[in-house]
Design a protein around this motif. Structure first.
Motif, short mmCIF file in Angstrom:
data_model
loop_
_atom_site.label_atom_id
_atom_site.label_comp_id
_atom_site.label_asym_id
_atom_site.label_seq_id
_atom_site.Cartn_x
_atom_site.Cartn_y
_atom_site.Cartn_z
N SER A 54 0.82 -1.20 0.00
CA SER A 54 0.00 0.00 0.00
C SER A 54 0.86 1.26 0.00
CB SER A 54 -0.91 0.01 1.23
OG SER A 54 -1.68 1.19 1.28
N LEU A 55 0.42 2.24 -0.78
CA LEU A 55 1.09 3.55 -0.82
C LEU A 55 0.06 4.64 -1.07
CD1 LEU A 55 4.21 2.95 -3.10
CD2 LEU A 55 4.26 3.75 -0.74
N PRO A 56 0.32 5.84 -0.57
CA PRO A 56 -0.52 6.97 -0.97
C PRO A 56 -0.38 7.16 -2.49
CG PRO A 56 0.81 7.56 0.93
CD PRO A 56 1.31 6.24 0.43
N GLN A 57 -1.47 7.49 -3.13
CA GLN A 57 -1.49 7.63 -4.59
C GLN A 57 -0.46 8.64 -5.07
OE1 GLN A 57 -5.34 7.31 -6.63
NE2 GLN A 57 -4.91 9.36 -7.43
N SER A 58 -0.31 9.75 -4.38
CA SER A 58 0.66 10.78 -4.80
C SER A 58 2.09 10.27 -4.71
CB SER A 58 0.49 12.05 -3.97
OG SER A 58 0.68 11.77 -2.60
N GLU A 59 2.38 9.50 -3.68
CA GLU A 59 3.72 8.94 -3.50
C GLU A 59 4.02 7.92 -4.60
OE1 GLU A 59 6.11 6.51 -0.04
OE2 GLU A 59 4.56 7.94 0.58
N LEU A 60 3.04 7.08 -4.92
CA LEU A 60 3.21 6.09 -5.98
C LEU A 60 3.42 6.79 -7.33
CD1 LEU A 60 3.30 3.18 -6.93
CD2 LEU A 60 0.80 3.15 -6.88
N THR A 61 2.66 7.83 -7.58
CA THR A 61 2.83 8.60 -8.82
C THR A 61 4.23 9.17 -8.92
OG1 THR A 61 0.47 9.15 -8.85
CG2 THR A 61 1.93 10.56 -10.16
N ALA A 62 4.76 9.69 -7.83
CA ALA A 62 6.12 10.23 -7.82
C ALA A 62 7.15 9.13 -8.08
CB ALA A 62 6.41 10.92 -6.49
N LEU A 63 6.97 7.97 -7.50
CA LEU A 63 7.89 6.85 -7.72
C LEU A 63 7.89 6.41 -9.18
CD1 LEU A 63 7.17 4.63 -4.59
CD2 LEU A 63 9.33 5.77 -5.14
N LEU A 64 6.74 6.49 -9.83
CA LEU A 64 6.63 6.09 -11.23
C LEU A 64 7.21 7.14 -12.17
CD1 LEU A 64 3.01 4.68 -11.11
CD2 LEU A 64 5.12 3.35 -11.33
N ALA A 65 7.38 8.37 -11.66
CA ALA A 65 7.91 9.48 -12.46
C ALA A 65 7.08 9.73 -13.71
CB ALA A 65 9.38 9.26 -12.80
N VAL A 66 5.76 9.77 -13.52
CA VAL A 66 4.84 10.07 -14.61
C VAL A 66 3.94 11.23 -14.18
CG1 VAL A 66 4.84 7.72 -15.54
CG2 VAL A 66 3.10 8.37 -13.86
N GLU A 67 3.28 11.83 -15.15
CA GLU A 67 2.33 12.90 -14.86
C GLU A 67 1.09 12.32 -14.18
OE1 GLU A 67 2.84 16.19 -15.43
OE2 GLU A 67 4.86 15.70 -16.12
N HIS A 68 0.42 13.16 -13.40
CA HIS A 68 -0.77 12.73 -12.65
C HIS A 68 -1.83 12.08 -13.55
CE1 HIS A 68 -3.66 12.71 -9.37
NE2 HIS A 68 -4.53 13.26 -10.20
N PRO A 69 -2.21 12.70 -14.68
CA PRO A 69 -3.23 12.05 -15.52
C PRO A 69 -2.81 10.67 -16.03
CG PRO A 69 -2.96 14.34 -16.16
CD PRO A 69 -1.85 14.02 -15.20
N THR A 70 -1.54 10.51 -16.34
CA THR A 70 -1.04 9.21 -16.79
C THR A 70 -1.16 8.19 -15.67
OG1 THR A 70 0.52 10.30 -18.28
CG2 THR A 70 1.00 8.01 -17.69
N ALA A 71 -0.80 8.58 -14.47
CA ALA A 71 -0.90 7.67 -13.32
C ALA A 71 -2.35 7.28 -13.07
CB ALA A 71 -0.29 8.32 -12.08
N ILE A 72 -3.25 8.23 -13.15
CA ILE A 72 -4.67 7.94 -12.89
C ILE A 72 -5.19 6.92 -13.90
CG2 ILE A 72 -7.01 8.93 -12.86
CD1 ILE A 72 -5.19 9.57 -10.40
N ARG A 73 -4.85 7.09 -15.18
CA ARG A 73 -5.28 6.12 -16.20
C ARG A 73 -4.70 4.73 -15.89
NH1 ARG A 73 -4.27 10.51 -19.51
NH2 ARG A 73 -2.24 9.70 -20.13
N LEU A 74 -3.45 4.70 -15.48
CA LEU A 74 -2.79 3.45 -15.13
C LEU A 74 -3.48 2.79 -13.94
CD1 LEU A 74 -0.32 1.66 -15.81
CD2 LEU A 74 1.05 3.20 -14.41
N PHE A 75 -3.75 3.57 -12.90
CA PHE A 75 -4.43 3.04 -11.71
C PHE A 75 -5.85 2.58 -12.04
CE2 PHE A 75 -1.72 6.28 -9.16
CZ PHE A 75 -0.60 5.48 -9.31
N ASP A 76 -6.55 3.36 -12.86
CA ASP A 76 -7.92 2.98 -13.25
C ASP A 76 -7.92 1.61 -13.93
OD1 ASP A 76 -9.01 5.35 -12.27
OD2 ASP A 76 -9.18 6.30 -14.25
N ARG A 77 -6.96 1.41 -14.84
CA ARG A 77 -6.90 0.14 -15.58
C ARG A 77 -6.55 -1.02 -14.65
NH1 ARG A 77 -9.27 -2.98 -18.59
NH2 ARG A 77 -8.00 -4.31 -19.88
#
Length: 148
Positions: A54-77
């Protein structure tokens, strides 16, 4: 070495490493596809596994080094596939947490095995001394970038 060959070697170093990075990403993506993942999806699962699921969504997005909208699409899928779940934070509803599901945990384990296998294959024949030296060089380059 002469000045010219030193300068040429220096000018070629980063582009060669950038090509190496692309080559590694292509290979990793192909290997992750054998278990039904893309490299990006596999990275999400690996980061969550490393963080005990488990991770906070913002922290996971930072680890992935992607833009927020890209991360959201990835998480949604990944959520639609049943590999992750998201929930609001208990103390702060503005904070969303991303968690591995049971299915996601099993798949993360497979991704981890593939990831470890790739690293061991790619690093085969390279001495620890060479690895340590390369890490020092990379740290210097990173520091130089930070100071630009």
């Amino acid at each position: 070495m002469t000045y010219y060959s030193d300068k040429l070697a220096t000018l070629r170093f980063l582009p060669e490493n950038m090509r190496l990075g692309r080559k590694l990403r292509v290979y990793c993506d192909a290997r992750f596809k054998t278990i039904g993942l893309t490299l990006a999806r596999g990275q999400v699962l690996l980061h969550l596994q490393a963080a005990a699921g488990s991770l906070p969504q913002s922290e996971l997005t930072a680890l992935l080094a992607v833009e927020h909208p890209t991360a959201i699409r990835l998480f949604d899928r990944l959520q639609a596939l049943g590999y992750i779940a998201r929930s609001q934070g208990e103390n702060d509803r503005r904070v969303n947490h991303v968690m591995l599901t049971e299915t996601g945990t099993a798949l993360a384990h497979q991704a981890s095995e593939i990831n470890n296998d790739i690293i061991l294959q790619v690093m085969e024949g390279i001495s620890m001394q060479d690895i340590d030296h390369a890490r020092q060089v990379i740290a210097l380059i990173s520091n130089n970038l930070d100071n630009l």
